[in-house]
Design an enzyme around this catalytic site. Structure first.
Site, PDB file in Angstrom:
ATOM      1  N   GLU A 174       0.812  -1.235   0.000  1.00  0.00           N
ATOM      2  CA  GLU A 174       0.000   0.000   0.000  1.00  0.00           C
ATOM      3  C   GLU A 174       0.842   1.280   0.000  1.00  0.00           C
ATOM      4  O   GLU A 174       0.354   2.360   0.296  1.00  0.00           O
ATOM      5  CB  GLU A 174      -0.953   0.100   1.181  1.00  0.00           C
ATOM      6  CG  GLU A 174      -2.023  -0.889   1.511  1.00  0.00           C
ATOM      7  CD  GLU A 174      -2.440  -1.972   0.561  1.00  0.00           C
ATOM      8  OE1 GLU A 174      -1.612  -2.882   0.303  1.00  0.00           O
ATOM      9  OE2 GLU A 174      -3.586  -1.971   0.122  1.00  0.00           O
ATOM     10  N   TYR A 176       3.497   1.984   1.964  1.00  0.00           N
ATOM     11  CA  TYR A 176       4.122   2.363   3.228  1.00  0.00           C
ATOM     12  C   TYR A 176       5.640   2.079   3.168  1.00  0.00           C
ATOM     13  O   TYR A 176       6.146   1.611   2.147  1.00  0.00           O
ATOM     14  CB  TYR A 176       3.454   1.615   4.391  1.00  0.00           C
ATOM     15  CG  TYR A 176       2.033   2.073   4.657  1.00  0.00           C
ATOM     16  CD1 TYR A 176       1.779   3.377   5.070  1.00  0.00           C
ATOM     17  CD2 TYR A 176       0.948   1.231   4.461  1.00  0.00           C
ATOM     18  CE1 TYR A 176       0.479   3.810   5.309  1.00  0.00           C
ATOM     19  CE2 TYR A 176      -0.362   1.655   4.694  1.00  0.00           C
ATOM     20  CZ  TYR A 176      -0.587   2.950   5.115  1.00  0.00           C
ATOM     21  OH  TYR A 176      -1.865   3.385   5.337  1.00  0.00           O
ATOM     22  N   ARG A 224       2.620  -8.906   4.291  1.00  0.00           N
ATOM     23  CA  ARG A 224       1.695  -8.315   3.303  1.00  0.00           C
ATOM     24  C   ARG A 224       2.528  -7.781   2.154  1.00  0.00           C
ATOM     25  O   ARG A 224       3.267  -6.801   2.297  1.00  0.00           O
ATOM     26  CB  ARG A 224       0.892  -7.198   3.970  1.00  0.00           C
ATOM     27  CG  ARG A 224      -0.149  -6.557   3.077  1.00  0.00           C
ATOM     28  CD  ARG A 224      -1.523  -7.118   3.348  1.00  0.00           C
ATOM     29  NE  ARG A 224      -2.514  -6.515   2.460  1.00  0.00           N
ATOM     30  CZ  ARG A 224      -3.333  -5.546   2.815  1.00  0.00           C
ATOM     31  NH1 ARG A 224      -3.298  -5.070   4.050  1.00  0.00           N
ATOM     32  NH2 ARG A 224      -4.212  -5.065   1.963  1.00  0.00           N
ATOM     33  N   HIS A 262      -1.409   3.925  -1.806  1.00  0.00           N
ATOM     34  CA  HIS A 262      -2.473   4.894  -1.520  1.00  0.00           C
ATOM     35  C   HIS A 262      -2.472   6.049  -2.516  1.00  0.00           C
ATOM     36  O   HIS A 262      -3.477   6.718  -2.686  1.00  0.00           O
ATOM     37  CB  HIS A 262      -2.345   5.431  -0.094  1.00  0.00           C
ATOM     38  CG  HIS A 262      -2.783   4.435   0.939  1.00  0.00           C
ATOM     39  ND1 HIS A 262      -3.911   3.661   0.811  1.00  0.00           N
ATOM     40  CD2 HIS A 262      -2.234   4.072   2.117  1.00  0.00           C
ATOM     41  CE1 HIS A 262      -4.039   2.880   1.868  1.00  0.00           C
ATOM     42  NE2 HIS A 262      -3.020   3.101   2.671  1.00  0.00           N
ATOM     43  N   GLN A 349     -18.268   4.781   3.577  1.00  0.00           N
ATOM     44  CA  GLN A 349     -18.799   5.990   4.212  1.00  0.00           C
ATOM     45  C   GLN A 349     -18.550   6.082   5.712  1.00  0.00           C
ATOM     46  O   GLN A 349     -18.280   7.162   6.220  1.00  0.00           O
ATOM     47  CB  GLN A 349     -20.299   6.107   3.931  1.00  0.00           C
ATOM     48  CG  GLN A 349     -20.599   6.939   2.711  1.00  0.00           C
ATOM     49  CD  GLN A 349     -22.082   7.009   2.444  1.00  0.00           C
ATOM     50  OE1 GLN A 349     -22.599   6.297   1.597  1.00  0.00           O
ATOM     51  NE2 GLN A 349     -22.773   7.854   3.164  1.00  0.00           N
TER      52      GLN A 349
END
Ligand code: NAP
Ligand code: SF4
Length: 681
Positions: A174, A176, A224, A262, A349
């Site tokens: 992601e 990081y 991961r 991201h 949401q």
């Protein structure tokens, strides 16, 4: 080592086959993936976190992973956020691990070093290169700084073991810190930690090796691994495979799949991503390693998970949001009650959007998520009789919750089907997932014996005659009248008619109003039929995902399918439409409509509508949009007529959902309000 045993008596035999990890066996193939909830940041919230995880453990999840904990201060996601680096921080974690173990579950702590994604001035990275999504330029780690960071990972893992965790997940994807070491875009080092692929992967491999040394052999290490970076100047496929092999050799127990940094401009988890849309990449990895692989992203229902496992894409599936939506997901699937699963609709949401707003995560479909100790349903002390009028999300939630607590409920809906605004939403390409709440609600109404009256307009006289103890009015909203001269012209239709599909819509269309519904209607009008949103191959081509991995990062040139219509999306407020859409999903809607050539205009004054089209003034310039149709999406007003009539008769009334506050016609608010009311009655 990997058990091939299946459970032939289950509808989901692959999903509920145990997984033997050598030193322990997991009861099934469900991994609750890491998700930050906001409860990780303060030990005072660990009691709430403990109950959140214990509920999922009782619900039968095979293995869970906490939200990310940084191994040191530099690795913080934001100032003073979750960290496990000192011995004094261990004891509070015992609340979590003890609760999970008492409930029969297993849990790993995720070690996440944010690197240049850290939202604070102390952030570090392989090189001094700012990320496009954070304001802080990181400091480049020195060689000894890299060494200290590796030691911090190992120390954090040892502390996790002392705290009673069953393992750790090392967050290597992601975008990081670990991922930043792996990609040239963020790693320009010329020492042993940068340059060649071998040098770039030295950091993660050393971390896994030292963590294994620190924790011993009987402790789970999940790595991961970013299998698809989806950004430029990232990893090539052969580098990713080499990394997976080295991570395995260094002592990982499981490899989990990471998809997209991201900062990537390709959506990876929102509703419009096809279900299981990225498991193909885990499948590509299968032949290269022997340890079990976990796959992820947009897997939400048992039949999806089962088919992913049955076709051999992975050995285990990771889900985070679906387990927020229903803590008993696994137990229900196992017991043949999949129809009773409260679904995740991938809206973000109440979960990710909240986290980005520094609010506690929850779930639109399940407001009890992360509020397990606060929003608690208890059996009713005295069973009463309630009428609920309106079967949108608010009314349905109230009816189901009241019935669950032991009350007798009659539900009235004037339409022929339940669902309210969700019934419209599910017709929007990319929102097919909104079918699932219908399935859930219908099942629960039947299971709980709620008296359902469809096509029934409840009037005050009838409700009075039936002598209910109280009436819950969830009559929703009616479209706002925009008062544009000529709006009764036959070319004008409201969004219900536009989306219902009963009326022919021309090739040139203006949409009045650019809120959530205006955007939805624009998507509806610009998608070719059938839409690519449920077809993984078409969807990946349209967003430029390279499944052949010819290019680094798995990126390709997008092949946009042209819109069948020319569309204008208009608002009176100056500026570009779409600013108020939700944080983690709005950019996807804006990008999709831009790709379809939708003209998004702000600062519009609507003058009139006639045979020549929609006459507007923009920045003082009169213009005529020569359109075939105008669709009105100008918001809504509360529909409170019935509530007022009932109150006049002296009947106890509770007004919820859009009927209460139309300006925020919003399922998240409606469902939470309905839950809290029904708990209190
Ligand atoms: P909304 O978000 O409040 O937007 C209403 C739109 O109508 C605005 O663009 C507003 O812009 C315009 N408008 C307001 N009064 C007007 C008037 N008198 N004449 C002409 N235009 C007028 O409402 P919505 O689009 O109906 O959505 C309602 C709710 O549904 C949202 O709040 C959201 O919670 C939910 N929803 C969200 C999504 C999503 O995020 N993808 C999708 C669907 C629904 P101007 O005032 O600038 O003209
Ligand atoms: Fe899923 Fe939406 Fe709930 Fe998040 S808020 S868990 S995306 S249903």
């Amino acid at each position: 080592m990997l058990a091939a045993m299946t459970m032939p008596d289950s509808a989901f035999p692959h999903l509920f086959a145990p997984l033997d990890l050598g030193f322990c066996a997991l009861p099934n193939r469900v991994l609750m993936g890491s998700m930050h909830t906001g409860l990780e940041d303060h030990a005072r919230d660990f009691g709430k976190l403990a109950e959140y995880f214990a509920a999922r453990a009782r619900g039968g999840v095979g293995l869970m992973v906490t939200g990310g904990f940084s191994p040191n201060v530099a690795g913080w996601l934001k100032p003073f956020s979750s960290r496990l680096s000192s011995r004094w921080q261990v004891a509070p974690h015992r609340r979590i691990t003890d609760a999970v173990h008492a409930a029969g579950g297993r849990i790993c702590l995720q070690i996440l070093h944010a690197g240049r994604y850290g939202y604070h001035p102390l952030s570090v990275a392989p090189s001094r290169i700012k990320s496009p999504i954070t304001p802080f330029t990181p400091r480049a780690l020195s060689d000894s700084g890299v060494e200290r960071t590796i030691r911090a990972f190992a120390r954090c893992a040892g502390l996790a073991r002392d705290a009673g965790y069953d393992g750790v997940e090392i967050m290597g994807s992601e975008g990081y810190l670990i991922n930043q070491f792996l990609a040239e875009r963020s790693n320009r080092r010329t020492d042993r930690w940068g340059g060649s692929a071998d040098n770039r992967m030295r950091f993660p491999v050393e971390i896994v090796r030292r963590v294994r040394e620190a924790v011993g052999q009987d402790f789970i290490i999940i790595y991961r691994l970013s299998m698809l970076d989806l950004v430029e100047r990232a990893q090539a496929w052969d580098e990713i495979v080499a990394l997976a092999r080295q991570v395995e050799a260094a002592g990982a127990t499981l490899i989990n799949t990471g998809i997209g940094w991201h900062e990537a401009r390709i959506p990876t988890i929102v509703t419009s991503v096809p279900r299981a849309g990225f498991t193909w990449v885990t499948r590509r990895m299968k032949e290269h390693v022997r340890i079990p692989l976990v796959t992820t992203n947009r897997i939400n229902m048992p039949e999806v998970a089962e088919s992913v496992l049955a076709r051999g894409d992975a050995d285990m599936v990771s889900m985070a949001r679906p387990l927020l939506a229903d803590p008993a997901w696994a137990a229900k699937a196992r017991a043949g009650r999949a129809a009773a699963i409260n679904p995740c609709i991938a809206c973000n949401q109440a979960c990710l959007d909240h986290v980005f707003e520094n609010r506690r995560a929850s779930c639109l479909m399940n407001p009890r998520a992360c509020f397990e100790t606060e929003l608690v349903a208890t059996p009713a002390r005295q069973a009463r009789r309630y009428a609920v009028v309106g079967a949108g999300p608010a009314g349905l939630t109230a009816a189901i919750t009241l019935a669950q607590r032991g009350h007798a409920v009659a539900l009235y809906e004037q339409a022929d089907a339940i669902g309210g605004q969700f019934n419209l939403a599910r017709r929007i390409p990319g929102k097919e997932e909104y079918d699932e709440p219908m399935r859930y609600w219908n099942h629960m109404l039947a299971e709980l014996g709620v008296e359902v009256h469809l096509g029934a307009r409840a009037d005050a006289g009838m409700l009075q005659a039936r002598q209910f103890d109280a009436v819950i009015v969830a009559t929703g909203v009616t479209p706002r009248d925009p008062r544009i001269p000529g709006q009764d012209h036959p070319m004008v239709l409201d969004y219900h008619d536009a989306v219902a599909g009963d009326r022919e819509i021309g090739r040139r269309v203006a949409i009045v109003g650019a809120g959530g519904i205006g955007f939805d209607v624009a998507e509806f009008l610009t998608q070719p039929s059938p839409s690519p949103t449920t077809d993984i191959a078409r969807w990946t081509r349209e967003w430029g995902v390279d499944t052949s991995f010819a290019h680094r990062g798995g990126l390709d040139k997008p092949e946009i399918e042209p819109s069948p219509r020319e569309v204008w999306l208009l608002q009176r407020t100056p500026g570009r439409p779409g600013r108020r859409l939700n944080k983690t999903t709005g950019w996807v809607h804006r990008a999709a409509l831009k790709d379809k050539g939708v003209k998004m205009l702000g600062g519009v004054t609507y003058e009139r509508i006639d045979d020549t089209g929609l006459h507007v003034t923009i920045e003082g310039e009169p213009q005529t949009l020569a359109v075939d149709n105008v669709v009105i999406c100008a918001g809504q007003v509360s529909n409170r007529t019935l509530a007022d009539e009932l109150e006049a008769l002296g009947i106890t009334v509770h007004v919820i959902g859009g009927a209460d506050v139309a300006a925020e016609l919003d399922a998240k608010r409606a469902i939470r309000q309905a839950t809290a009311l029904a708990d209190a009655l």
